[in-house]
Design a protein around this motif. Sequence first.
Motif, PDB file in Angstrom:
ATOM      1  N   ALA A  25       0.782  -0.936  -0.231  1.00  0.00           N
ATOM      2  CA  ALA A  25       0.190   0.149   0.145  1.00  0.00           C
ATOM      3  C   ALA A  25       0.801   1.279  -0.016  1.00  0.00           C
ATOM      4  N   ILE A  29      -2.344   1.099   6.173  1.00  0.00           N
ATOM      5  CA  ILE A  29      -3.730   0.846   6.299  1.00  0.00           C
ATOM      6  C   ILE A  29      -4.145   0.104   7.260  1.00  0.00           C
ATOM      7  N   LEU A  33      -7.539  -4.878   4.584  1.00  0.00           N
ATOM      8  CA  LEU A  33      -6.964  -5.551   3.586  1.00  0.00           C
ATOM      9  C   LEU A  33      -7.871  -6.583   3.276  1.00  0.00           C
ATOM     10  N   GLN A  90      -7.870  -2.351  -0.474  1.00  0.00           N
ATOM     11  CA  GLN A  90      -7.974  -1.897   0.930  1.00  0.00           C
ATOM     12  C   GLN A  90      -9.291  -1.192   1.305  1.00  0.00           C
ATOM     13  N   ASN A  92      -9.280   0.868   4.037  1.00  0.00           N
ATOM     14  CA  ASN A  92      -9.209   1.709   5.240  1.00  0.00           C
ATOM     15  C   ASN A  92      -9.691   3.297   4.968  1.00  0.00           C
TER      16      ASN A  92
END
Lengths: 107, 120
Positions: A25, A29, A33, A90, A92
């Motif tokens: 990434a 994050i 994931l 991801q 996040n």
Amino acid sequence: AIQLTQSPSSLSASVGDRVTIACRASQGISSALAWFQQKPGKAPKLLIYDASTLESAVPSRFSGSGSGTDFTLTISSLQPEDFATYYCQQFNSYPLTFGGGTKVEIK
Amino acid sequence: EVQLAESGGGLLQPGGSLRLSCAASGFTFSSYAMSWVRQAPGKGPEWVSAISASGGSTVYVDSVKGRFTISRDNSKNTLYLQMNSLRVEDTAVYYCAKFPYGAKRYFDYWGQGTLVTVSS
């Protein structure tokens, strides 16, 4: 936007091989994931979330690890049905983003 | 069993409009946030838009902001994507995808997808 870089983009392996796919990434994050498997003409299928939690009914030969910026999907013993393309995602922050994919082919 | 069934795809010219639908079953639709994800031919998935369980909150990828509108009808267990001012680069299979219960935003179930082709 958080960029995810997968490596390698493709690999050739034999049944029974141990396979490792990396996802990096562009910024941290935490463990937000997920990993997906996609076969031609089909929708992606969730394998792992929270970087290392196996989705229900997914075989235990699949495992995930990592946190922060570096993550790994491992298939401990490749089976014929595992030949597919794998993506990381991801969650996040928005926009949700995917890696470019890793195609696992038969050697 | 969770089922998501998209419909509404087709072939249209640049500048055109289309509305996609996703019929959901096998879970309490009104309790889950939902999303649209697209995949251009030969490319990886791209998240497009998401909507909260109530429909009161929506979010979009920058490339579709102002052109696409996500909505839902919880009485009909149906998710929608209104697509206006379509461009050639919007050509893709569009998937309806479900988020798990709570705040995490990964996709635990996907539909089979519907193909949208934008071409002159």
